[in-house]
Write a protein that holds these residues in place. Structure first.
Motif, short mmCIF file in Angstrom:
data_model
loop_
_atom_site.label_atom_id
_atom_site.label_comp_id
_atom_site.label_asym_id
_atom_site.label_seq_id
_atom_site.Cartn_x
_atom_site.Cartn_y
_atom_site.Cartn_z
N ILE A 1 31.92 64.95 27.10
CA ILE A 1 32.15 66.40 27.22
C ILE A 1 30.85 67.15 26.96
O ILE A 1 30.52 68.12 27.66
N ASP A 2 30.09 66.73 25.96
CA ASP A 2 28.82 67.39 25.66
C ASP A 2 27.83 67.27 26.82
O ASP A 2 27.08 68.20 27.12
N LEU A 3 27.84 66.11 27.49
CA LEU A 3 26.90 65.87 28.58
C LEU A 3 27.37 66.44 29.91
O LEU A 3 26.55 66.77 30.78
N ASP A 4 28.68 66.54 30.09
CA ASP A 4 29.23 67.02 31.36
C ASP A 4 30.54 67.75 31.06
O ASP A 4 31.63 67.17 31.11
N HIS A 5 30.42 69.01 30.77
CA HIS A 5 31.56 69.79 30.28
C HIS A 5 32.63 70.00 31.34
O HIS A 5 33.80 70.24 31.01
N ASP A 6 32.29 69.88 32.63
CA ASP A 6 33.22 70.23 33.69
C ASP A 6 34.09 69.08 34.17
O ASP A 6 35.00 69.30 34.95
N ARG A 7 33.79 67.85 33.71
CA ARG A 7 34.55 66.70 34.20
C ARG A 7 35.56 66.22 33.18
O ARG A 7 35.58 66.68 32.03
N VAL A 8 36.42 65.28 33.60
CA VAL A 8 37.55 64.84 32.79
C VAL A 8 37.34 63.40 32.33
O VAL A 8 37.42 62.48 33.16
N PRO A 9 37.07 63.15 31.06
CA PRO A 9 37.08 61.77 30.55
C PRO A 9 38.50 61.22 30.59
O PRO A 9 39.47 61.94 30.36
N HIS A 10 38.60 59.93 30.87
CA HIS A 10 39.92 59.33 31.06
C HIS A 10 40.28 58.42 29.88
O HIS A 10 39.66 57.37 29.68
N VAL A 11 41.28 58.83 29.11
CA VAL A 11 41.93 57.99 28.11
C VAL A 11 43.43 58.22 28.26
O VAL A 11 43.89 59.36 28.27
N ASN A 12 44.16 57.14 28.36
CA ASN A 12 45.58 57.20 28.64
C ASN A 12 46.35 56.52 27.51
O ASN A 12 46.07 55.38 27.17
N LEU A 13 47.31 57.22 26.91
CA LEU A 13 48.03 56.70 25.75
C LEU A 13 49.20 55.80 26.14
O LEU A 13 49.81 55.96 27.19
N PHE A 14 49.53 54.88 25.21
CA PHE A 14 50.74 54.07 25.34
C PHE A 14 51.99 54.96 25.38
O PHE A 14 51.98 56.09 24.88
N PRO A 15 53.10 54.44 25.93
CA PRO A 15 54.39 55.14 25.80
C PRO A 15 54.99 54.96 24.42
O PRO A 15 54.55 54.13 23.63
N ASN A 16 56.04 55.73 24.14
CA ASN A 16 56.55 55.79 22.77
C ASN A 16 57.30 54.54 22.32
O ASN A 16 57.44 54.30 21.12
N LYS B 1 24.06 58.66 28.46
CA LYS B 1 23.36 59.75 29.14
C LYS B 1 22.92 59.32 30.53
O LYS B 1 23.03 60.08 31.50
N ALA B 2 22.42 58.08 30.65
CA ALA B 2 21.97 57.58 31.95
C ALA B 2 23.14 57.48 32.93
O ALA B 2 23.00 57.81 34.12
N ALA B 3 24.30 57.05 32.43
CA ALA B 3 25.48 56.97 33.30
C ALA B 3 25.89 58.35 33.80
O ALA B 3 26.16 58.54 34.99
#
Length: 412
Positions: A141-156, A104-106
């Protein structure tokens, strides 16, 4: 600004579509945007470098833990510079991995900054990390609904049973209603001169899962070489990478890398868009021009779904579908190497995106179109501005494509 030049009156469907584009809520989470991974390092976080980012037509930069700019003061300087030059930053802050109060502080530290794009969580988590990464994602998302959290998946090629065991599993862990983008990386230009065999298969899987769960998709694109692994791409290969990604419905392309990383362990990087000393390389000018061009097309494609993707030509890449013999649009020569994507938005006509798959040769293609279509609208880009040219369709039509170039049409 996107302008229109009309040779005849548009249908209500096309006008409605453009009203949606022009007056929909703005912000990078709701519109086509181009990002870069690996920003200028701290000693080069300055006005000159950030002006160059803006002039390269970049919409956001991603700060990451490995870039060693991980404090609030680092992030805020990046945010202030980005705001000055009119783009955004996805911040990296270790409090994201802490308690609920630390998270929350971040968020509170950055949430009200106009240049905030989102929050870095994890690049390429393995399946054992999905639970905690998804939990942090949901909290952000709950704390800041308008921004994009970044998680990037491995390739197949890294994960067995990739589609169900990795991609769908990640969507389900986060919840499709929370997931801003389904994001993965795969870099096609191998050091041996070939394109990675799984390149199109990976794009197809992500396209399929995105449509299944109604989640927009994002992909990392190759703008750098790594010694003994990936060749440094040419300007034409940059074009090929981004247009083939668009053909598979990617809405948020991110270039890897913009700055040339150093001190990366066993990986030795060739020069990217900016070299390790902060100088523009020979790729900067074509990179900038390409981004400017693609953003005009991307704004049109953003609200369309890539419902069918076909390959035409002498070779059929792994995991792709061949263009049906009697498809409603097809090249007059079956040996022409191209991608043909049908994009849909409701039931108002048919959008088609066509990509020249040659990496080196400008091609002129001729197409046959089913006679039920009476008009063709061509979306042309000139100096970053898109113009719409509508004309009667009473015979075959031809067009010319640069190496790797994609062109957009509408038929009704």
């Amino acid at each position: 600004m996107i302008t229109m030049r009309l040779t005849s009156k548009h249908t209500a469907a096309i006008l409605a579509f453009w009203l949606t584009i022009c007056f929909s809520p703005k912000g990078s989470a709701q519109e086509f945007s181009i990002g870069v991974f690996w920003p200028p390092v701290w000693e080069h976080t300055n006005d000159q470098q950030y002006q160059w980012i803006k002039e390269a037509h970049i919409d956001f930069i991603e700060n990451v833990k490995n870039a060693k700019m991980f404090t609030e003061s680092h992030n805020k300087k990046m945010l202030d510079l980005a705001h000055k030059y009119g783009f955004k930053v996805s911040v990296a802050d270790p409090r994201i991995y802490g308690t609920d109060e630390e998270i929350k502080a971040a968020v509170q530290a950055y949430k009200n900054h106009p240049a905030l794009e989102g929050y870095y969580i994890k690049d390429e988590p393995d399946s054992t990390e999905f639970n905690w990464a998804a939990t942090i994602y949901q909290k952000l998302i709950d704390l800041d609904h308008d921004r994009v959290p970044h998680v990037n998946l491995f390739p197949n090629f890294v994960i067995p049973s990739y589609e169900t065991n990795h991609v769908e599993r990640w969507v389900q862990k986060v919840g499709p209603q929370h997931l801003r983008y389904l994001t993965f990386d795969q870099y096609p230009f191998m050091v041996n001169g070939y394109i990675r065999p799984t390149y199109f298969e990976n794009l197809e899987i992500v396209r399929r899962v995105g449509l299944k769960y109604n989640v927009k998709t994002s992909a990392y694109l190759q703008s750098v070489g790594i010694i003994d692994a990936y060749r440094r791409p040419s300007a034409s290969e940059l074009r090929y990478n981004i247009f083939t990604a668009l053909a598979y419905g990617i809405k948020r392309p991110v270039w890897f890398t913009y700055w040339t990383p150093t001190d990366a362990g066993k990986e030795i990087f060739a020069d990217a868009i900016i070299d390790p000393h902060g100088r523009k390389t020979d790729l900067y000018a074509p990179f900038s021009a390409l981004n400017r061009h693609v953003k005009a097309i991307g704004q049109v494609l953003y609200n369309l779904d890539a419902t069918e993707v076909f390959h035409s030509g002498e070779e059929q890449p792994l995991g792709t579908q061949a263009l049906p013999q009697h498809y409603w649009i097809k090249p007059t020569s079956r040996t022409d190497n191209m991608i043909i994507t049908h994009f849909a938005k409701g039931k108002s006509g048919s959008y088609v995106f066509i990509v020249n798959k040659s990496l080196t040769v400008t091609k002129s293609f001729t197409f046959q179109v089913d006679k039920r279509y009476k008009h063709m609208t061509h979306y042309e880009v000139n100096s970053g501005v898109i113009a719409i040219r509508k004309e009667p369709l009473d015979s075959d039509f031809s067009d010319t494509f640069l190496p790797g170039e994609g062109r957009l049409y509408y038929f009704n």
